[in-house]
Scaffold this motif. Structure first.
Motif, mmCIF file in Angstrom:
data_model
loop_
_atom_site.group_PDB
_atom_site.id
_atom_site.type_symbol
_atom_site.label_atom_id
_atom_site.label_comp_id
_atom_site.label_asym_id
_atom_site.label_seq_id
_atom_site.Cartn_x
_atom_site.Cartn_y
_atom_site.Cartn_z
ATOM 1 N N ALA A 73 0.836 -1.208 0.000
ATOM 2 C CA ALA A 73 0.000 0.000 0.000
ATOM 3 C C ALA A 73 0.868 1.255 0.000
ATOM 4 O O ALA A 73 1.993 1.254 0.507
ATOM 5 C CB ALA A 73 -0.917 0.006 1.215
ATOM 6 N N GLU A 74 0.299 2.321 -0.561
ATOM 7 C CA GLU A 74 0.992 3.608 -0.593
ATOM 8 C C GLU A 74 0.336 4.637 0.322
ATOM 9 O O GLU A 74 0.863 5.735 0.499
ATOM 10 C CB GLU A 74 0.999 4.154 -2.018
ATOM 11 N N ALA A 75 -0.811 4.298 0.875
ATOM 12 C CA ALA A 75 -1.540 5.180 1.789
ATOM 13 C C ALA A 75 -2.508 4.311 2.578
ATOM 14 O O ALA A 75 -2.835 3.201 2.154
ATOM 15 C CB ALA A 75 -2.301 6.259 1.020
ATOM 16 N N PHE A 76 -2.961 4.835 3.717
ATOM 17 C CA PHE A 76 -3.809 4.049 4.610
ATOM 18 C C PHE A 76 -4.928 4.900 5.191
ATOM 19 O O PHE A 76 -4.744 6.089 5.456
ATOM 20 C CB PHE A 76 -2.991 3.503 5.794
ATOM 21 N N VAL A 77 -6.060 4.244 5.421
ATOM 22 C CA VAL A 77 -7.118 4.804 6.257
ATOM 23 C C VAL A 77 -7.343 3.771 7.345
ATOM 24 O O VAL A 77 -7.654 2.618 7.065
ATOM 25 C CB VAL A 77 -8.417 5.075 5.480
ATOM 26 N N VAL A 78 -7.140 4.185 8.587
ATOM 27 C CA VAL A 78 -7.320 3.299 9.732
ATOM 28 C C VAL A 78 -8.704 3.561 10.306
ATOM 29 O O VAL A 78 -9.016 4.684 10.708
ATOM 30 C CB VAL A 78 -6.232 3.524 10.791
ATOM 31 N N VAL A 79 -9.523 2.518 10.321
ATOM 32 C CA VAL A 79 -10.877 2.594 10.878
ATOM 33 C C VAL A 79 -10.788 2.071 12.302
ATOM 34 O O VAL A 79 -10.480 0.897 12.520
ATOM 35 C CB VAL A 79 -11.867 1.744 10.052
ATOM 36 N N THR A 80 -11.011 2.952 13.266
ATOM 37 C CA THR A 80 -10.819 2.562 14.659
ATOM 38 C C THR A 80 -11.986 2.963 15.543
ATOM 39 O O THR A 80 -12.513 4.072 15.431
ATOM 40 C CB THR A 80 -9.526 3.157 15.241
ATOM 41 N N PRO A 81 -12.358 2.064 16.440
ATOM 42 C CA PRO A 81 -13.304 2.450 17.483
ATOM 43 C C PRO A 81 -12.540 3.117 18.614
ATOM 44 O O PRO A 81 -11.304 3.058 18.671
ATOM 45 C CB PRO A 81 -13.876 1.110 17.947
ATOM 46 N N GLU A 82 -13.291 3.734 19.473
ATOM 47 C CA GLU A 82 -12.703 4.243 20.716
ATOM 48 C C GLU A 82 -13.241 3.394 21.856
ATOM 49 O O GLU A 82 -14.441 3.345 22.088
ATOM 50 C CB GLU A 82 -13.090 5.705 20.932
ATOM 51 N N ALA A 104 7.241 6.738 5.461
ATOM 52 C CA ALA A 104 7.075 7.697 4.365
ATOM 53 C C ALA A 104 5.801 7.449 3.557
ATOM 54 O O ALA A 104 5.787 7.579 2.339
ATOM 55 C CB ALA A 104 8.314 7.699 3.461
ATOM 56 N N LYS A 105 4.737 7.094 4.259
ATOM 57 C CA LYS A 105 3.425 6.911 3.638
ATOM 58 C C LYS A 105 2.382 7.646 4.475
ATOM 59 O O LYS A 105 2.513 7.733 5.689
ATOM 60 C CB LYS A 105 3.064 5.429 3.555
ATOM 61 N N PRO A 106 1.329 8.176 3.850
ATOM 62 C CA PRO A 106 0.316 8.923 4.593
ATOM 63 C C PRO A 106 -0.745 8.012 5.223
ATOM 64 O O PRO A 106 -1.079 6.960 4.682
ATOM 65 C CB PRO A 106 -0.312 9.822 3.538
ATOM 66 N N VAL A 107 -1.252 8.472 6.361
ATOM 67 C CA VAL A 107 -2.276 7.742 7.108
ATOM 68 C C VAL A 107 -3.401 8.720 7.458
ATOM 69 O O VAL A 107 -3.149 9.814 7.965
ATOM 70 C CB VAL A 107 -1.705 7.141 8.411
ATOM 71 N N GLY A 108 -4.621 8.293 7.200
ATOM 72 C CA GLY A 108 -5.804 9.041 7.605
ATOM 73 C C GLY A 108 -6.626 8.168 8.542
ATOM 74 O O GLY A 108 -6.405 6.957 8.652
ATOM 75 N N PHE A 109 -7.582 8.789 9.226
ATOM 76 C CA PHE A 109 -8.348 8.074 10.240
ATOM 77 C C PHE A 109 -9.846 8.262 10.057
ATOM 78 O O PHE A 109 -10.325 9.363 9.803
ATOM 79 C CB PHE A 109 -7.962 8.554 11.640
ATOM 80 N N LEU A 110 -10.562 7.145 10.222
ATOM 81 C CA LEU A 110 -12.006 7.156 10.340
ATOM 82 C C LEU A 110 -12.264 6.549 11.719
ATOM 83 O O LEU A 110 -12.027 5.362 11.923
ATOM 84 C CB LEU A 110 -12.649 6.301 9.245
ATOM 85 N N SER A 111 -12.692 7.371 12.644
ATOM 86 C CA SER A 111 -12.887 6.888 14.009
ATOM 87 C C SER A 111 -14.355 6.974 14.389
ATOM 88 O O SER A 111 -15.106 7.772 13.842
ATOM 89 C CB SER A 111 -12.037 7.694 14.992
ATOM 90 N N TYR A 112 -14.736 6.120 15.323
ATOM 91 C CA TYR A 112 -16.120 6.117 15.789
ATOM 92 C C TYR A 112 -16.142 5.810 17.278
ATOM 93 O O TYR A 112 -15.246 5.165 17.814
ATOM 94 C CB TYR A 112 -16.986 5.130 15.002
ATOM 95 N N GLY A 113 -17.155 6.341 17.930
ATOM 96 C CA GLY A 113 -17.294 6.127 19.357
ATOM 97 C C GLY A 113 -18.604 6.708 19.850
ATOM 98 O O GLY A 113 -19.382 7.279 19.090
ATOM 99 N N SER A 114 -18.795 6.565 21.120
ATOM 100 C CA SER A 114 -20.029 7.024 21.761
ATOM 101 C C SER A 114 -19.825 8.406 22.359
ATOM 102 O O SER A 114 -19.279 8.554 23.442
ATOM 103 C CB SER A 114 -20.448 6.026 22.843
#
Length: 191
Positions: A73-82, A104-114
């Motif tokens: 992969a050259e980039a990432f989206v991390v889907v994480t709960p809290e 040297a790769k970009p990371v973005g976040f999709l997070s979810y929680g209460s």
């Protein structure tokens, strides 16, 4: 020679809990990202890997497969709960199975929680990825599980604001991903 073509992006679903909504949220996001011609999307669901309970002296086939997917992969989206104002141990364990592969790769976040939309987990993950020499993008996508953010299938409701946050984060990941692709092709990353 510099690689070309769509940016290879891995969407990593970080929760392995039974009854989780992370798989629904992650696949919802991946379907949005896959609509773009400039991205090639792969989903890495940690629940589909049989990782060892402790870090062994020799990498297992599952560990090697995951690290290989991270390398590709050259980039990432991390889907994480809290969970308890942090991210799950399953996600940290998987992150630690790779090291150079994140660099040297970009990371973005999709997070979810209460209530917090997973903000605390996301901010802790930023520190982890900075330690791995990855670049985290500023904008993220958040889902509040208490405020009607998902339907009865665990799918996020489409709102103009959420769609805009997805677009903004993907645009930032694409920019950084292409810039870092060119930089890695010109000069190997040195840590």
């Amino acid at each position: 020679m510099q690689a070309s073509g769509p940016l290879r992006m891995a969407v990593i679903i970080g929760s392995t809990r039974e009854g989780r909504v992370g798989d629904s949220i992650g696949r919802w996001f991946a379907s949005r990202a896959a609509l773009r011609d400039d991205l090639d999307i792969t989903v890495l669901d940690l629940a589909c890997y049989t990782f060892p309970p402790a870090f062994p002296s020799v990498a297992t086939p599952a560990m090697r497969a995951f690290a290989g997917s991270v390398a590709a992969a050259e980039a990432f989206v991390v889907v994480t709960p809290e969970y308890n104002r942090s991210f799950p141990a399953s996600l940290k364990q998987a992150i630690d199975f790779a090291y150079d592969e994140w660099q040297a790769k970009p990371v973005g976040f999709l997070s979810y929680g209460s209530g917090s939309c997973g903000l605390y987990a996301m901010e802790q993950l930023r520190t982890v990825f900075i330690g791995l020499h990855a670049v985290t993008v500023r904008d993220a996508v958040g889902v509040d599980l208490l405020d009607g953010g998902v339907d009865d299938r665990g799918m996020p409701y489409d709102t103009d604001e959420r769609e805009q946050s997805v677009t903004t984060m993907l645009d930032q990941l694409l920019w950084w991903g292409l810039a870092l692709r060119a930089a890695r092709a010109t000069r190997p990353f040195a840590s």
